[in-house]
Design an enzyme around this catalytic site. Structure first.
Site, PDB file in Angstrom:
ATOM      1  N   SER A  19       0.851  -1.194   0.000  1.00 28.66           N
ATOM      2  CA  SER A  19       0.000   0.000   0.000  1.00 28.66           C
ATOM      3  C   SER A  19       0.887   1.244   0.000  1.00 28.66           C
ATOM      4  O   SER A  19       2.046   1.206   0.428  1.00 28.66           O
ATOM      5  CB  SER A  19      -0.929   0.006   1.209  1.00 28.66           C
ATOM      6  OG  SER A  19      -0.226   0.441   2.357  1.00 28.66           O
ATOM      7  N   LYS A  89       0.432  -0.116  15.220  1.00 27.26           N
ATOM      8  CA  LYS A  89      -0.895  -0.486  15.711  1.00 27.26           C
ATOM      9  C   LYS A  89      -1.472  -1.697  14.992  1.00 27.26           C
ATOM     10  O   LYS A  89      -2.414  -2.300  15.484  1.00 27.26           O
ATOM     11  CB  LYS A  89      -1.851   0.704  15.701  1.00 27.26           C
ATOM     12  CG  LYS A  89      -2.441   1.116  14.390  1.00 27.26           C
ATOM     13  CD  LYS A  89      -3.580   2.096  14.716  1.00 27.26           C
ATOM     14  CE  LYS A  89      -4.205   2.672  13.494  1.00 27.26           C
ATOM     15  NZ  LYS A  89      -5.415   3.414  13.833  1.00 27.26           N
ATOM     16  N   ASP A  90      -0.921  -2.068  13.842  1.00 28.68           N
ATOM     17  CA  ASP A  90      -1.380  -3.265  13.144  1.00 28.68           C
ATOM     18  C   ASP A  90      -0.602  -4.513  13.555  1.00 28.68           C
ATOM     19  O   ASP A  90      -0.891  -5.608  13.071  1.00 28.68           O
ATOM     20  CB  ASP A  90      -1.278  -3.072  11.628  1.00 28.68           C
ATOM     21  CG  ASP A  90      -2.273  -2.039  11.128  1.00 28.68           C
ATOM     22  OD1 ASP A  90      -3.394  -2.009  11.660  1.00 28.68           O
ATOM     23  OD2 ASP A  90      -1.925  -1.269  10.218  1.00 28.68           O
ATOM     24  N   THR A 136     -16.418   4.925   9.887  1.00 31.89           N
ATOM     25  CA  THR A 136     -15.266   4.317  10.562  1.00 31.89           C
ATOM     26  C   THR A 136     -15.501   2.827  10.648  1.00 31.89           C
ATOM     27  O   THR A 136     -16.645   2.389  10.748  1.00 31.89           O
ATOM     28  CB  THR A 136     -15.041   4.898  11.972  1.00 31.89           C
ATOM     29  OG1 THR A 136     -13.889   4.271  12.542  1.00 31.89           O
ATOM     30  CG2 THR A 136     -16.221   4.677  12.899  1.00 31.89           C
ATOM     31  N   SER A 138     -13.458   1.268  12.917  1.00 36.35           N
ATOM     32  CA  SER A 138     -12.758   1.038  14.178  1.00 36.35           C
ATOM     33  C   SER A 138     -13.771   0.989  15.310  1.00 36.35           C
ATOM     34  O   SER A 138     -14.510   1.955  15.537  1.00 36.35           O
ATOM     35  CB  SER A 138     -11.760   2.176  14.404  1.00 36.35           C
ATOM     36  OG  SER A 138     -11.545   2.370  15.778  1.00 36.35           O
ATOM     37  N   LEU A 139     -13.816  -0.125  16.027  1.00 34.94           N
ATOM     38  CA  LEU A 139     -14.741  -0.233  17.163  1.00 34.94           C
ATOM     39  C   LEU A 139     -14.371   0.780  18.244  1.00 34.94           C
ATOM     40  O   LEU A 139     -15.224   1.287  18.960  1.00 34.94           O
ATOM     41  CB  LEU A 139     -14.690  -1.647  17.750  1.00 34.94           C
ATOM     42  CG  LEU A 139     -15.059  -2.792  16.807  1.00 34.94           C
ATOM     43  CD1 LEU A 139     -14.993  -4.124  17.544  1.00 34.94           C
ATOM     44  CD2 LEU A 139     -16.447  -2.574  16.221  1.00 34.94           C
ATOM     45  N   ARG A 141     -13.058   3.853  17.774  1.00 32.91           N
ATOM     46  CA  ARG A 141     -13.570   5.182  17.409  1.00 32.91           C
ATOM     47  C   ARG A 141     -15.083   5.214  17.552  1.00 32.91           C
ATOM     48  O   ARG A 141     -15.648   6.176  18.074  1.00 32.91           O
ATOM     49  CB  ARG A 141     -13.144   5.517  15.970  1.00 32.91           C
ATOM     50  CG  ARG A 141     -11.643   5.756  15.864  1.00 32.91           C
ATOM     51  CD  ARG A 141     -11.141   5.848  14.428  1.00 32.91           C
ATOM     52  NE  ARG A 141      -9.715   6.161  14.403  1.00 32.91           N
ATOM     53  CZ  ARG A 141      -8.890   5.800  13.430  1.00 32.91           C
ATOM     54  NH1 ARG A 141      -9.333   5.125  12.385  1.00 32.91           N
ATOM     55  NH2 ARG A 141      -7.611   6.128  13.488  1.00 32.91           N
ATOM     56  N   ASN A 160      -8.160   1.776   1.286  1.00 35.67           N
ATOM     57  CA  ASN A 160      -7.019   2.603   1.662  1.00 35.67           C
ATOM     58  C   ASN A 160      -7.460   4.057   1.818  1.00 35.67           C
ATOM     59  O   ASN A 160      -8.623   4.398   1.579  1.00 35.67           O
ATOM     60  CB  ASN A 160      -5.874   2.437   0.658  1.00 35.67           C
ATOM     61  CG  ASN A 160      -6.263   2.904  -0.730  1.00 35.67           C
ATOM     62  OD1 ASN A 160      -7.041   3.848  -0.879  1.00 35.67           O
ATOM     63  ND2 ASN A 160      -5.743   2.246  -1.740  1.00 35.67           N
ATOM     64  N   THR A 163      -9.217   5.739  -1.180  1.00 38.65           N
ATOM     65  CA  THR A 163     -10.566   5.205  -1.401  1.00 38.65           C
ATOM     66  C   THR A 163     -11.537   5.796  -0.392  1.00 38.65           C
ATOM     67  O   THR A 163     -12.656   6.195  -0.729  1.00 38.65           O
ATOM     68  CB  THR A 163     -10.546   3.670  -1.223  1.00 38.65           C
ATOM     69  OG1 THR A 163      -9.453   3.148  -1.948  1.00 38.65           O
ATOM     70  CG2 THR A 163     -11.838   3.047  -1.677  1.00 38.65           C
ATOM     71  N   ARG A 164     -11.104   5.871   0.847  1.00 43.28           N
ATOM     72  CA  ARG A 164     -11.992   6.389   1.899  1.00 43.28           C
ATOM     73  C   ARG A 164     -12.321   7.863   1.664  1.00 43.28           C
ATOM     74  O   ARG A 164     -13.462   8.294   1.830  1.00 43.28           O
ATOM     75  CB  ARG A 164     -11.341   6.231   3.271  1.00 43.28           C
ATOM     76  CG  ARG A 164     -11.299   4.795   3.717  1.00 43.28           C
ATOM     77  CD  ARG A 164     -10.666   4.663   5.081  1.00 43.28           C
ATOM     78  NE  ARG A 164     -10.440   3.247   5.352  1.00 43.28           N
ATOM     79  CZ  ARG A 164     -10.547   2.682   6.547  1.00 43.28           C
ATOM     80  NH1 ARG A 164     -10.848   3.415   7.596  1.00 43.28           N
ATOM     81  NH2 ARG A 164     -10.338   1.405   6.695  1.00 43.28           N
TER      82      ARG A 164
HETATM   83  C1  DPM Z   1      -6.168  -0.675  13.373  1.00 47.82           C
HETATM   84  C2  DPM Z   1      -7.334   0.111  13.416  1.00 47.82           C
HETATM   85  C3  DPM Z   1      -7.368   0.827  12.203  1.00 47.82           C
HETATM   86  C4  DPM Z   1      -6.220   0.458  11.443  1.00 47.82           C
HETATM   87  C5  DPM Z   1      -8.308   0.141  14.546  1.00 47.82           C
HETATM   88  C6  DPM Z   1      -8.283   1.418  15.389  1.00 47.82           C
HETATM   89  C7  DPM Z   1      -8.431   1.797  11.775  1.00 47.82           C
HETATM   90  C8  DPM Z   1      -9.585   1.134  11.065  1.00 47.82           C
HETATM   91  C9  DPM Z   1     -10.638   2.123  10.624  1.00 47.82           C
HETATM   92  C10 DPM Z   1      -5.667  -1.594  14.404  1.00 47.82           C
HETATM   93  N1  DPM Z   1      -5.537  -0.481  12.172  1.00 47.82           N
HETATM   94  O1  DPM Z   1      -7.552   2.372  15.140  1.00 47.82           O
HETATM   95  O2  DPM Z   1      -9.061   1.491  16.365  1.00 47.82           O
HETATM   96  O3  DPM Z   1     -10.666   3.274  11.059  1.00 47.82           O
HETATM   97  O4  DPM Z   1     -11.477   1.747   9.836  1.00 47.82           O
HETATM   98  C11 DPM Z   1      -4.452   1.767  10.161  1.00 47.82           C
HETATM   99  C12 DPM Z   1      -4.245   3.150   9.861  1.00 47.82           C
HETATM  100  C13 DPM Z   1      -2.880   3.413  10.109  1.00 47.82           C
HETATM  101  C14 DPM Z   1      -2.305   2.223  10.507  1.00 47.82           C
HETATM  102  C15 DPM Z   1      -5.257   4.106   9.345  1.00 47.82           C
HETATM  103  C16 DPM Z   1      -6.049   4.865  10.383  1.00 47.82           C
HETATM  104  C17 DPM Z   1      -2.113   4.717   9.943  1.00 47.82           C
HETATM  105  C18 DPM Z   1      -1.751   5.390  11.243  1.00 47.82           C
HETATM  106  C19 DPM Z   1      -0.649   4.744  12.042  1.00 47.82           C
HETATM  107  C20 DPM Z   1      -5.753   0.956  10.081  1.00 47.82           C
HETATM  108  N2  DPM Z   1      -3.264   1.234  10.498  1.00 47.82           N
HETATM  109  O5  DPM Z   1      -6.080   4.535  11.574  1.00 47.82           O
HETATM  110  O6  DPM Z   1      -6.688   5.870   9.974  1.00 47.82           O
HETATM  111  O7  DPM Z   1       0.350   4.254  11.495  1.00 47.82           O
HETATM  112  O8  DPM Z   1      -0.771   4.745  13.269  1.00 47.82           O
END
Ligand code: DPM
Length: 324
Positions: A19, A89-90, A136, A138-139, A141, A160, A163-164
């Site tokens: 990505s 965070k992933d 969103t 994210s649970l 958020r 990505n 797209t969002r």
């Molecule tokens: C994880 C979450 C999300 C990502 C869950 C959360 C967001 C999913 C969504 C674990 N991974 O945050 O509660 O909002 O639909 C992700 C992003 C980044 C890394 C994008 C984002 C970039 C920021 C970073 C997806 N993973 O959170 O907007 O590197 O910290």
């Protein structure tokens, strides 16, 4: 188990998802480590992960924590790459046998951002109308925003960043929530409409930091990675990850954190919320940055005593039922 052969000519292979955001992050790490070791050779190898292939399913329903990391981890165990760059965070809090978190680099702003449709340019979270549709998946958020703004509607969003943003602009949502760090790394900071304060949205564990994973026994790579490690970020993220490790079950959960180090005191704030946004338990623990993981464990214990486990058990049951 793989054996790592050390030689001065050994080219270090860096694994990355394909990505746009993953590549920006990986090239940033490549440049930093190349600057630290100008005589060494580093090359990037890209791979697709399961999470890149299933874009139509809500993240929270997949229930697989290694969604964006598994293929890269296999690549390391099979000695095809030497280390992998992830959004921290992933990266699951439990790593496969034989792999370790070799380095955490300096964190960017870990906060969440509100991005609005053009028709809401004059609005903030506080002033978006009743029934506004917030995108969103994210649970974390979702639960926090529902708690503070029960009058909004929430709708899943995947894909990505580009797209969002397109889905937002085309009118599918009134606003979406994204990490500030991702928007900044992709030079899309002009889309950040409001940085959501920590009082409203505690960020995800590790948000805004990069985590570099490598083979546990590869002492040569571990020594290289130490040079690009940022100690305060590492301490904060170790506290956050210990907290999450203690509380999470098998899936994405509405858990948020915030950390700061001031005057050599590490303060960790954490919360667990119910999906309907009706319950939210929040508390903090402080201590020495050297005891980062103990601080995380202590906070998990404290939230459990206040009922966090009941909230989480209900969510695990709900997600399992929905998955059937
Ligand atoms: C994880 C979450 C999300 C990502 C869950 C959360 C967001 C999913 C969504 C674990 N991974 O945050 O509660 O909002 O639909 C992700 C992003 C980044 C890394 C994008 C984002 C970039 C920021 C970073 C997806 N993973 O959170 O907007 O590197 O910290």
């Amino acid at each position: 188990m793989t054996v790592t052969v050390s030689s001065p000519s050994r080219i270090i292979r860096i694994g990355s998802r394909k990505s746009q955001l993953a590549l920006v992050q990986t090239y940033w790490v490549q440049e930093a480590i190349q600057n630290a070791f100008p005589e060494r050779q580093f090359e990037v190898q890209t791979m697709s992960t399961h999470g890149d292939k299933i874009l139509d399913v809500a993240l929270s329903k997949i229930g697989d924590k290694g969604l964006f990391t598994k293929e890269l981890e296999l690549g390391m165990l099979q000695n095809e790459i030497d280390f992998a760059v992830h959004s921290l965070k992933d990266l699951p809090t439990q790593l496969p046998e034989g792999l370790v978190l070799g380095s955490v680099t300096e964190r960017e702003n870990p906060a969440d951002a509100l991005v609005v449709h053009a028709k809401h340019q004059d609005k903030q979270l506080e002033t978006l109308p009743e029934g506004a549709v917030i995108g969103t998946s994210s649970l974390r958020r979702l639960a926090q925003l529902r708690y503070y703004y029960p009058h909004f509607e929430f709708k899943d969003i995947r894909g990505n960043l580009n797209t969002r943003l397109q889905k937002l602009d085309s009118g599918d949502y009134d606003a979406i929530i994204l990490a500030v760090a991702g928007l900044e790394r992709l030079e899309m900071r002009d889309r950040i409409h409001q940085i959501i304060p920590a009082e409203i949205s505690l960020h995800a564990v590790g948000q805004g930091a990069l985590g570099i994973e490598c083979r546990a026994e590869d002492t040569e790579v571990l020594a290289l990675l130490k040079e690009i490690q940022h100690t305060p970020t590492t301490q904060r993220c170790y506290a956050e990850r210990a907290f999450l490790r203690d509380l999470e079950g098998g899936c994405q959960v509405p858990i948020g954190v915030n950390t700061a180090i001031e005057n050599n005191v590490l303060k960790l704030t954490g919360m667990v919320a119910s999906l309907d946004g009706k319950q939210l338990i929040k508390d903090s623990v402080e201590g020495s940055p050297d005891d980062a993981e103990a601080i995380g464990h202590a906070l998990a214990q404290r939230l459990r005593e206040q009922g966090a486990q009941d909230i989480l058990d209900k969510i695990f049951a709900e997600i399992q039922r929905d998955a059937k």
